[in-house]
Scaffold this active site. Structure first.
Site, mmCIF file in Angstrom:
data_model
loop_
_atom_site.group_PDB
_atom_site.id
_atom_site.type_symbol
_atom_site.label_atom_id
_atom_site.label_comp_id
_atom_site.label_asym_id
_atom_site.label_seq_id
_atom_site.Cartn_x
_atom_site.Cartn_y
_atom_site.Cartn_z
ATOM 1 C CB VAL A 84 29.707 44.397 5.378
ATOM 2 C CG1 VAL A 84 30.142 44.337 3.923
ATOM 3 C CG2 VAL A 84 28.409 45.188 5.512
ATOM 4 C CB VAL A 110 23.779 46.869 5.227
ATOM 5 C CG1 VAL A 110 22.805 48.026 5.156
ATOM 6 C CG2 VAL A 110 25.148 47.353 5.696
ATOM 7 C CB SER A 111 24.120 41.346 4.730
ATOM 8 O OG SER A 111 23.217 41.497 3.661
ATOM 9 C CB SER A 112 26.115 43.521 0.470
ATOM 10 O OG SER A 112 25.089 44.414 0.096
ATOM 11 C CD GLN A 137 21.486 45.139 2.315
ATOM 12 O OE1 GLN A 137 22.407 44.467 2.767
ATOM 13 N NE2 GLN A 137 20.256 45.079 2.782
#
Ligand SMILES: Cc1cc2nc3c(=O)[nH]c(=O)nc-3n(C[C@H](O)[C@H](O)[C@H](O)COP(=O)(O)OP(=O)(O)OC[C@H]3O[C@@H](n4cnc5c(N)ncnc54)[C@H](O)[C@@H]3O)c2cc1C
Length: 283
Positions: free
Chosen positions: A57, A11-13, A16
């Site tokens: 993240v 995931v990048s956030s 999410q």
């Protein structure tokens, strides 16, 4: 040494990651540095259906020195904490602790967030965040919340985090001028973890202790604050007699763990000896 099958998502956030946690309440695990989780997977001590890799993240990386607080992102590695000049100018205890934690490989991958969330009773950072009176910022579906470090560690491998929450950062109030720190640890010869570790922050004026704060790890099921010993020291000079008495009080108020390497009585003695040594360093 082969993990059970699992799905993997990067995931990048934070939002999410929280969504994946909420959709998989029993079967998902967050992956940060992996230096605790991957061995657990290989030994099948953990068999999650889904690994949520939070390593990218950006919002929970790095160290920010603010006006009143220092904020440390959960993904900050042990090496970054030990190496950060701005952080160690204020809190040299991060270099002192980071340099005795595990080995360079673990220090380069393992994160402070992973360490605190995992709540190994012998981990080093819990003692430090307790001594520094940090707050733990937790991200969840209903927004962020802050938990004082003293209320975060609940039991062996158990914290105030809910299954769908993520440790986002550690927020530490900036100290008053003249506060000094020490971290002392008896290393387990095989793992390097703390058989007993003592973190201390002390401020003196004209030789008299204004404020003292003691975090203890390794001794019991979870890291804790040595409240009675800190209270005893406040208003006293750091004389040999007062140091001995503070060490006695801490030992007396600690119900120590017992294992094959360190029976409870031996651990209690280490608690006394390590607090005495830490205070002597600062006297
Ligand atoms: C050989 C060896 C020696 C070690 N020696 C020491 C030592 O001397 N002292 C010491 O303190 N530690 C030691 N460790 C542990 C090391 O510091 C780990 O890196 C650390 O405990 C876990 O951090 P991580 O980033 O690797 O987390 P991971 O292994 O990725 O995760 C650990 C657990 O925390 C959860 N998690 C991770 N990040 C978060 C987050 N942000 N929010 C919520 N949950 C999260 C994961 O789901 C998992 O359950 C050692 C490890 C090894 C392998």
């Amino acid at each position: 040494m082969i993990p059970a099958a699992f799905d993997y998502v990067r995931v990048s956030s934070l939002s999410q990651a929280i969504e994946f946690l909420r959709d998989n309440p029993d079967g998902a695990k967050l992956l940060a540095g992996g230096h605790t989780l991957l061995p657990a997977l290989k030994l099948r001590l953990a068999s999650p259906e889904l690994l949520i890799d939070i390593g990218s993240v950006a919002e929970i990386k790095g160290i920010e020195i603010g006006e009143t607080h220092v904020k440390i992102g959960a993904l900050t590695t042990h090496s970054e904490l030990a190496a950060s000049e701005p952080l160690n100018e204020i809190f040299p205890i991060f270099r002192e602790t980071g340099s005795v934690l595990a080995d360079p490989q673990v220090r380069n991958r393992g994160t402070i967030g992973g360490s605190l969330a995992n709540a190994d009773p012998a981990a080093d950072w819990p003692a430090v965040v307790l001594a520094l009176r940090a707050k733990i910022q937790i991200a969840g579906a209903t927004g962020p919340r802050f938990v004082p470090a003293e209320e975060f560690f609940l039991d062996i491998f158990s914290t105030a985090l809910e299954p769908d929450e993520i440790l986002a950062s550690i927020q530490i109030p900036k100290p008053k001028a003249g506060t000094r720190y020490a971290y002392r640890k008896i290393r387990h010869p095989a793992s390097g973890f703390a058989v007993v570790g003592i973190a201390i922050a002390v401020r003196t004026s004209d030789g008299v202790v204004d404020e003292a704060s003691i975090g203890v790890t390794g001794a019991t099921n979870h890291a804790f604050v040595g409240k009675e010993a800190s209270e005893f020291l406040t208003g006293k000079v750091l004389s040999q007699d007062n140091i001995d008495e503070a060490a006695r009080i801490l030992g007396e108020n600690t119900e120590c763990l017992s294992d094959r390497y360190a029976p409870a009585e031996y651990r209690a003695n280490l608690v006394r000896v390590e607090l005495r040594r830490a205070l002597l360093e600062l006297s």
